[in-house]
Design a protein around this motif. Sequence first.
Motif, short mmCIF file in Angstrom:
data_model
loop_
_atom_site.label_atom_id
_atom_site.label_comp_id
_atom_site.label_asym_id
_atom_site.label_seq_id
_atom_site.Cartn_x
_atom_site.Cartn_y
_atom_site.Cartn_z
N VAL B 244 -3.68 0.32 1.55
CA VAL B 244 -4.63 0.52 0.30
C VAL B 244 -5.32 -0.88 0.04
O VAL B 244 -6.40 -0.89 -0.42
CB VAL B 244 -4.06 1.32 -0.77
CG1 VAL B 244 -4.82 1.08 -1.92
CG2 VAL B 244 -3.98 2.98 -0.20
N GLY B 245 -4.61 -1.77 -0.13
CA GLY B 245 -4.88 -3.12 -0.62
C GLY B 245 -6.03 -3.63 0.28
O GLY B 245 -7.09 -4.09 -0.20
N ALA B 246 -6.09 -3.52 1.41
CA ALA B 246 -6.65 -3.84 2.34
C ALA B 246 -8.04 -3.30 2.50
O ALA B 246 -9.14 -3.80 2.55
CB ALA B 246 -6.21 -3.88 3.84
N GLY B 283 -2.59 -6.06 -6.48
CA GLY B 283 -2.41 -5.07 -7.53
C GLY B 283 -1.61 -3.85 -6.79
O GLY B 283 -1.02 -3.03 -7.37
N ALA B 284 -2.16 -3.66 -5.59
CA ALA B 284 -1.49 -2.55 -5.06
C ALA B 284 -0.27 -2.36 -5.06
O ALA B 284 0.33 -1.32 -4.85
CB ALA B 284 -2.22 -2.40 -3.54
N ALA B 306 -8.47 -3.50 -12.94
CA ALA B 306 -8.42 -3.61 -11.69
C ALA B 306 -7.21 -3.50 -10.81
O ALA B 306 -7.06 -2.60 -9.87
CB ALA B 306 -9.61 -4.73 -11.16
N PRO B 307 -6.41 -4.46 -11.24
CA PRO B 307 -5.06 -4.43 -10.64
C PRO B 307 -4.33 -3.01 -10.65
O PRO B 307 -3.51 -2.44 -9.74
CB PRO B 307 -3.96 -5.49 -10.96
CG PRO B 307 -5.19 -6.34 -11.73
CD PRO B 307 -6.29 -5.66 -11.94
N GLN B 308 -4.49 -2.34 -11.72
CA GLN B 308 -3.95 -1.22 -12.28
C GLN B 308 -4.39 0.09 -11.29
O GLN B 308 -3.85 0.89 -10.76
CB GLN B 308 -3.93 -0.80 -13.55
CG GLN B 308 -2.87 -1.46 -14.66
CD GLN B 308 -3.18 -1.03 -15.97
OE1 GLN B 308 -4.12 -0.96 -16.46
NE2 GLN B 308 -2.11 -0.59 -16.62
N CYS B 309 -5.91 0.11 -11.11
CA CYS B 309 -6.34 0.84 -10.46
C CYS B 309 -5.89 0.75 -8.88
O CYS B 309 -5.71 1.83 -8.33
CB CYS B 309 -7.75 0.80 -10.33
SG CYS B 309 -8.78 1.03 -11.86
N SER B 310 -5.89 -0.51 -8.37
CA SER B 310 -5.50 -0.55 -7.05
C SER B 310 -4.02 0.11 -6.80
O SER B 310 -3.59 0.66 -5.76
CB SER B 310 -5.55 -1.96 -6.73
OG SER B 310 -5.17 -2.37 -5.38
N ALA B 311 -3.22 -0.17 -7.89
CA ALA B 311 -1.86 0.23 -7.93
C ALA B 311 -1.91 1.90 -7.99
O ALA B 311 -0.98 2.48 -7.27
CB ALA B 311 -0.86 -0.30 -9.02
N GLU B 312 -2.58 2.22 -8.76
CA GLU B 312 -2.86 3.87 -8.76
C GLU B 312 -3.17 4.54 -7.48
O GLU B 312 -2.57 5.43 -7.25
CB GLU B 312 -3.51 4.13 -9.98
CG GLU B 312 -3.63 5.49 -10.38
CD GLU B 312 -2.12 5.85 -10.87
OE1 GLU B 312 -1.88 5.12 -12.01
OE2 GLU B 312 -1.56 7.22 -10.48
#
Lengths: 346, 584
Positions: B244-246, B283-284, B306-312
């Motif tokens: 997801v991060g990528a 963040g992911a 933004a990092p929270q979105c990535s984590a979600e």
Amino acid sequence: MATFTSTKPSEEETNKVYDRQIRLWGADAQRRIQASRVLFLGLGPANVELCKNLVLAGFSATVADHRKVDAASLGYNFFADAESIGKGVGEASVENIAELNPFADVKIGSTSSCSDAATAEKLVEGHGVVIVDVPCTRGSEEERKLINEACRKSGAKFLAVRCSGDGAAAFLDLGAEHTYVVETGEGAKKTTSAPQKASYCSYADAVGVAWDSVKNKKMAQPPTPFLLDRLDALFADRPTSKKRSRDEGDFVAFARRELAARSLGLDDTILARHARVAGKCPAHIAAVVGGVLGQEVVKAVSGRGAPTNNVFAFDAATGSGTALFASPVERAAAPKAAVPVDAIEL
Amino acid sequence: MAQPRYDHSVAGLGEANFEKLRTCKVLVVGAGGIGCELLKNLVLVGCEKLTVVDLDTIDVSNLNRQFLFRKKHVGKSKAEVAGEAIKRFNPNVEVEAIHGNIITNPLFKVDWFRGFDAVINALDNVDARRHVNRMCLAADKPLIEAGTTGFLGQVFCIRKGETACYECFPKPQRVVYPICTIRSTPSQPVHCVVWAKELFKLLFGDASASMLFDDPAAEGEPSSFASACAAVRTTSVDGASKAVGAALAALCDAEVKAQLALGTYKTAKKVPTPLSSPELTDGAASQPPSTITNRPADWDRAVWTAPQCSAEIAEVARELLSNDMKERLGSWEFDKDDEASMRFVAAAANLRCRVFHIDPLSLYEAKGVAGNIVPAIATTNAVVAGLQVLELLRLVEQKCILSEERTSLAEVGRYTYCQRFPTGRKCELLQPVALEGPQPTCYVCRNATIPVALDTNETTLQTFVDVVLKKKLGFIDPAVDKGNSGLVDSEDEGLARNLPLTLAKLPAGGVVNGTLLCVNDFQIDLEVNVEVRHKANKDFDEKANPERVDILTGAAAAPAVATHHDFISQNDENSEPAAKKARH
């Protein structure tokens, strides 16, 4: 007294149930609604509808009705059923009212009448809103004035409504100083005004004005439902010696006299019909009236939007629902922003 | 003598009219917000012969107003639960409750509509309203229509030849966003939400149907994010954060940089800014906002970083990639009430907003946009449903129905607006006005010819059928003739070969500027003439009209309405916008 509540719900849970209305009136209005308790005096046609609408919205409720369930009331009171005929209206209805909304607290209130200010104050205590369904209470106009005064003292919003087969009239008293904001536009373009103030006269003052003064511009005379409501109030409170039966001729003659004394008039067919349908209110008319007034209560409690000051009249024959002003003081010129010119134009 | 429970109705109506009302066969279409109120009113006033149709099931967000339903009914058929509830209100009532789609269910033919004395709509979308309108016109039955949006509502009657029909006046159309707005030039939050839905489809749904999909067979370089996105679906649960991060780094950083380098935004007013890749990849692997223990009740009202979105998004990926969900991969469809897909869309839309300098939305706000949620309250529904029954009683009393005479609705019907504040010189909260007559330009009730402008050299017959006839004009199974020769007929297999042809190349001289087509649909008993006008594709404003079709008259001619209730999907209550003010 029996109360019907479930365990305290989480805010997340209530947010889900109230989602579609929070999106309309916001979280703050919703909190005020959930913190407010409404006293329903008389579970007549109008109050059955108001009770449904307000309990669904999140208000807590106290219902008080001195009557027993009869077969005819099943035509509007869907909280009761044939098995409850003969039981007290409150007892028969409270469980089904509570079932509408597990997050609302619903209980039965006292049905004793108020003969003085102290008992009225006791009755009103603990309620943010008091709604009198006039034909379904024992009370006279004097008792309603006492209850209204108690509301003005405690800060409770007061509403008295009389519904019949012809339509309805309702009086609102939100107090000498009601504060609210006006919202215009939608979504990102929504703007909220600075707090506005509106002043309501007491119920005693409102019903004390000359009938002829209660009309909007270009109206020849006050709307029919308002006049019929005033006639019903007089007719119900006329001295006992004159109370024989409520037959058609009696009411028509009485009404004609009272109207003529005020240089007003209504068609005899309207009066004769009213004699038949006064005190009878089919469910759909109660639904219209209960819907409009429910919204006024939401406006009043949430402090969002200018509520009607101070009379609402619904005429079932024309389908028109009008806001009127019945007060001994001049109508305050509405501050410019208080009533958006066309609140509903996008 | 009527039963005592009907005293309140009989007093006003009289015994004879009450008896008509009691035996009047009423069809109620819809058992949602308006429907619950309406059914209650009908059985209480004494209508004993009811049929109710609704295709929907009960959702928890219905419970604040659809008062015939309780929490224990969530997931059950609205029509069936409502039917049971109203029998308790009045045991005399015979109610037929049908869980079905009024448009597509073959049971609901014109003849079936003929079996009723009156039809009352309690619907929440334009398509079903349009269909019931046509069926009532064909069956010559009065239709009592209503709609609400928030505090506003309206009620009116329709009858063939006597009043305007539902389609006599323009209706808002669904907005279709041009693909380039979604892929390259979003300017509003809704564009980012649509992009997020497309990304959800690309990652977990029918990828090739996504606007963000690049056909590997197509010419040109695939987008820089294509392979990173495809990798998400094939990764393991453990690898989800990394994948997801990528993918997000590719979408929100690399692709943006690539487009900037290509000069895509050279003339743009707003130039996007790439997000930081490390922020997204790190963040992911961080804590997703939805899994925080003891999260506050209003956690969905906060705007995520933004990092929270990535984590979600990584969290959603882990859920959908898990073994018990695996078989649904490739078939996921966005649903605002499905928590995982909603969290994904909220987070992805948020990131997209950040790239394009649009104020990001919270999960709560994104849900409103993504689900086209129209606010709805009990009071407005109660008012309009009460007014509908008032109109029904008038039809009986005034001898419009159930009578040898047939009083015209033009004389007794009303159009009533439900306003939030006193309106007009009479200070009305309920504002009745006279009904309009049938409009001469109406192709539905007046058989007016519909002029349609499109590019006859580029538009295929298939597109003409799907976009013009079905989507815009509301046909269900149209047959098309040009003079004596048939062009479209679902029962004639030989004609199917016409469908891929462009209009100009069709047999018998083609369909060109000035061709008159006769369109016939037995299902809705409607026949209209369509006049084709040629307008070259280059002459259309692609942004405003990506489908490149102009309908030049009638209800379908309305411009698209692009509010955040964009009518893309109409799966929510009362999406019919209430009239803004009386036409008079």
